[in-house]
Write a protein that holds these residues in place. Sequence first.
Motif, short mmCIF file in Angstrom:
data_model
loop_
_atom_site.label_atom_id
_atom_site.label_comp_id
_atom_site.label_asym_id
_atom_site.label_seq_id
_atom_site.Cartn_x
_atom_site.Cartn_y
_atom_site.Cartn_z
N ARG A 1 0.82 -1.21 0.00
CA ARG A 1 0.00 0.00 0.00
C ARG A 1 0.86 1.26 0.00
O ARG A 1 0.41 2.34 0.38
N ARG A 2 2.11 1.10 -0.43
CA ARG A 2 2.97 2.27 -0.61
C ARG A 2 3.52 2.29 -2.03
O ARG A 2 3.37 3.26 -2.75
N ASN B 1 8.50 6.33 -6.59
CA ASN B 1 8.53 7.60 -5.88
C ASN B 1 9.89 8.26 -6.04
O ASN B 1 10.91 7.69 -5.68
N ILE C 1 -1.67 4.71 -3.17
CA ILE C 1 -1.30 5.60 -2.07
C ILE C 1 -1.75 7.00 -2.43
O ILE C 1 -1.81 7.37 -3.60
N THR D 1 -1.04 12.44 4.43
CA THR D 1 -0.08 11.79 5.32
C THR D 1 -0.01 12.54 6.64
O THR D 1 -0.43 13.69 6.75
N HIS E 1 -1.11 2.94 5.17
CA HIS E 1 0.25 2.44 5.28
C HIS E 1 0.98 3.15 6.41
O HIS E 1 0.80 4.36 6.62
N ASN F 1 4.91 3.67 7.77
CA ASN F 1 6.34 3.49 7.48
C ASN F 1 7.12 3.79 8.75
O ASN F 1 7.18 4.94 9.20
N SER G 1 5.97 7.71 9.61
CA SER G 1 5.08 8.25 8.57
C SER G 1 3.85 7.37 8.39
O SER G 1 3.97 6.14 8.31
N THR H 1 0.39 6.99 5.93
CA THR H 1 -0.35 7.39 4.74
C THR H 1 -1.81 7.03 4.95
O THR H 1 -2.14 5.94 5.42
#
Length: 786
Positions: free
Chosen positions: A151-152, A164, A448, A452, A489, A491, A552, A554
């Motif tokens: 999911r990123r 990214n 994504i 965020t 997501h 991180n 992080s 999301t």
Amino acid sequence: MLEKYAEFIVRHPLRVVLIALLLVAVAASGARFLSFTTDYRAFFSSENPQLMAFERLQNTYTKNDNVLFVLAPKDGKVFTNRTLAAVERLTKESWQIPYSSRVDSVTNFQHTRGRGDDLIVRDLVENAARLTPAELTAAREIALTEPLLQRRLISPAADVTGINVTVQLPAENQHTAVPEVAAAARALAERLRADYPDVEARLSGIVMMDNAFAESAEHDMTTLVPLMFGVIVLTLLGLLRSVWGTIASALVILFSIATAMGLAGWFGITLTPPSINAPTVIITLAVANCVHVLITYIYYLGHKRDRRTAMVECLRLNSYPIFLTSFTTVVGFLGMNFSEVPPFRDLGNIISLGVGAAWLLSVAFLPAVMMWLPVRMHTESRRSETVLAVVVDFIVVHQRTLLVGTALITVLLSLGIARNELNDEFVKYFDESVDFRRDTDFASARLIGPYTIDYSLDSAVPGGVSDPAFLRKIAAFADWYRAQPEALHVNTLTDTFKRLNRNLHGDDPAWYRLPDNRALAAQYLLLYEMSLPYGLDLNNQINVAKSATRFSVTLKNLSSNELLALESRAHAWLVAHFPEARETQGASPALMFSHIGRRNIESMLTGNVVALIVISLSLVLVFRTIKIGLTSMIPNLVPIAMAFGIWGFLVGRIGLGLSVVTCITMGIIVDDTIHFLSKYLHARRDLGRTPEDAIRYAFSTVGLAVWVLSLVLVAGFLVLAFSTFRLNAELGLMAAGTFALGIFVEFMLVPPLLLWIERHAPQIPVAETTIPITPPPAGVLINGQD
């Protein structure tokens, strides 16, 4: 004093025109200092607490300005030789994007595995075109179970993947760097589409959002301003029936815009998507003064006055009311300085400068230049006067019914105000015709999104990120967030520690947990960092002292209220379970925009109150009666209340753009009231008329002008509704609706209200002097007939 001023204008028109042109040229020369920013940070003042928290986070770790490529193979399978080859190629090419500092994808993800006491770190996918089906299956399983990817950079169904690209934009040349990065990214995406027609490529990310700001502003300047100018020219031609008068008015409008934008440059104002639309508003407002001056001038010419006498009378009668209406308009727009959003302050200030310039030009340059231009008289029917007379008779006869009915309609519509709630989604600042909006919606639904929340969790001890107790609290925070329905997501560094612990225990799944020993965790981290290639280090997750780590989250596409509620719950969890982080603030662009909407509403309430007090006191002083002066604010506030009520019933959501509508419209709506009440009071005080006849007189003098100029305001602000930038579009739509309701109130509420207030008023004897605010009948000014 006005007569002496008017005599000077008509005796020395060349001198006046030259002075006006010189002043305009000096002011307009400041336009060379204007600059335009595409940075979304421009929406926040330097003292904004959310911006300060975000800047601290960015200064501690790498910046999160990015371009996100979203690839969707048409067969719905990412893990095929062809699709992974496309991802592998685009990953390598993305390093060539200007200012790129990091590129992350499923192909270059640094997959780790243990081999005895060694840690093997390598790309998850290499030579994608040559992978066997078994190797493709293995890569797919790893990607779908890896917390840092799922999911990123890979969707749950493995049908969409992302690349990214993190960029480090230069602070001093960001207005050129953003389009440069966006153009490079689009070129890469276009080449990929050409070589891989079976793979759909979309673009999202912060840089593309910044670029969308710039492109929306460019669209508005190249389409809305010319459209508005065309509307004004056609309106003037229809009203004045004079080509030269229309040309002179167009010059006043253009000079007003040039002066305002030039002075903005001298004052160091940086243009943004909201403030770039100042010319559109100035066009709409500048035309009103021109119409009042030219209508009166043409009227006196039609009554066999010579040019000089006609213009002197015109200026004597119009200078004061034009100043007053310009003053109240400026007060309304200056009220925008209470806004928490700097671009709205700039918008209000630039428009105020334009309104001031339009006032000076309409009472100096316009009369002077009209001394040279021929004005041809036209004859037309008196149908408009007849219609107005019928309307007035209807109002006088049914005054009580209209007063009660209009009051009832006002109350019923105003009930919808309670249905409004402050709610916003900053991605939806752009309509669906904008590529960024469509691509971001696609990415948010399948992979994504841009929403965020980042935290900097600090152990306060150098090397503290390896402390097992500290890591366990972070892991618990991650588990809490993953349990929230809004999260897509998380991180966190703890997932890396778990993976390394498993790798160095023979890849035994039972060891997928945090290390129990700080020294061992530190060794794992050091070994991992030494194995990472250039550009894929941990600087985006760990600070230099290794005392703090970035966390992080999301999220799904959330409204501002939903995002703020989630942030509040997260902070409550930190206070209860992670005392060391109780002062930690979440930071992200989404949070910044969510907070600014609420803060702006609160600040604009103060601006509205100040503007209301100043305008009310001005009207009391001008009309020399507290009763009429304060009553005059009722028809100015009623349309605003009705407009927000209708919005509540139809939409129910107030965003950032609507937070300044009251301040803008209040200063403009009052203009019609000033003209109407001034004529009413003149009839009562100086002509000794009854309230009913005074109403008839007011309608006969300014009814048509008020109607036409109100339509110009509606048309002008309605043009903004076609902006692709939703803040401008909603502002234009709501303002246009408010002005339309203002016409209704001015005709259907103001006259019955005046008649009710003065129902017991005695007959006023005719005064010996007249107040210099009475223009001649607007309904007969065009044709020059009595």
